[in-house]
Design a protein around this motif. Structure first.
Motif, mmCIF file in Angstrom:
data_model
loop_
_atom_site.group_PDB
_atom_site.id
_atom_site.type_symbol
_atom_site.label_atom_id
_atom_site.label_comp_id
_atom_site.label_asym_id
_atom_site.label_seq_id
_atom_site.Cartn_x
_atom_site.Cartn_y
_atom_site.Cartn_z
ATOM 1 N N ASP A 223 73.368 35.749 39.429
ATOM 2 C CA ASP A 223 72.819 36.810 40.278
ATOM 3 C C ASP A 223 71.416 36.421 40.396
ATOM 4 N N LYS A 224 70.718 35.970 39.536
ATOM 5 C CA LYS A 224 68.714 35.913 39.675
ATOM 6 C C LYS A 224 69.235 34.242 40.965
ATOM 7 N N MET B 179 71.431 39.915 33.902
ATOM 8 C CA MET B 179 72.132 39.209 35.119
ATOM 9 C C MET B 179 72.627 37.807 34.391
ATOM 10 N N VAL C 99 69.185 37.411 43.874
ATOM 11 C CA VAL C 99 67.713 37.878 44.231
ATOM 12 C C VAL C 99 67.049 37.215 44.501
ATOM 13 N N CYS D 196 62.327 46.077 36.614
ATOM 14 C CA CYS D 196 62.785 44.768 37.508
ATOM 15 C C CYS D 196 62.910 44.012 36.152
ATOM 16 N N LEU D 197 62.408 44.004 35.283
ATOM 17 C CA LEU D 197 62.476 42.997 34.142
ATOM 18 C C LEU D 197 63.952 43.027 33.240
ATOM 19 N N TRP E 170 66.811 42.174 35.540
ATOM 20 C CA TRP E 170 66.603 41.092 35.406
ATOM 21 C C TRP E 170 67.001 40.305 34.368
ATOM 22 N N ASN E 171 67.561 40.770 33.140
ATOM 23 C CA ASN E 171 67.217 39.835 32.168
ATOM 24 C C ASN E 171 68.861 40.336 31.019
#
Length: 107
Positions: A92-93, A88, A96, A81-82, A85-86
């Motif tokens: 987008d973050k 995006m 989410v 997930c991280l 995430w990094n």
């Protein structure tokens, strides 16, 4: 970090996100011509430019300079997930986070 090359790191982050230089220029609010010249002539970015690039990528300066951070104590799913995430965009973050809050019934 002995052989760290900011230009290579910028290219790597663009490839991860499947971004063109134009998309990066828009996201970081740097003129495309400035970014294109910097990348193609291997001109080292200033600290101010790096800050704008990091904002565009949605990462911290620490994440820019140390991409392989230590994730000890995290599960494989959390690391996955991280990692996603990094990669995006800031927008987008936000989406989410809103989705996750909605799934949990939070406002």
């Amino acid at each position: 970090m002995e052989d760290f090359n900011p230009i290579s790191r910028i290219n790597e982050l663009c490839q991860e996100r499947r971004w063109s230089l134009y998309q990066l220029a828009k996201a970081s609010e740097i003129p495309y011509s400035t970014l294109n010249t910097m990348i193609n002539k291997a001109n080292m970015p200033t600290i101010a430019t790096l800050k704008k690039l990091c904002l565009g990528f949605g990462i911290s300066m620490a994440e820019f300079f140390e991409p392989d951070q230590n994730f000890s104590g995290l599960t494989d799913d959390q690391i996955k997930c991280l990692s996603l995430w990094n990669r995006m965009t800031v927008r987008d973050k936000e989406l989410v986070i809103a989705y996750m809050k909605g799934r949990l019934g939070e406002t």
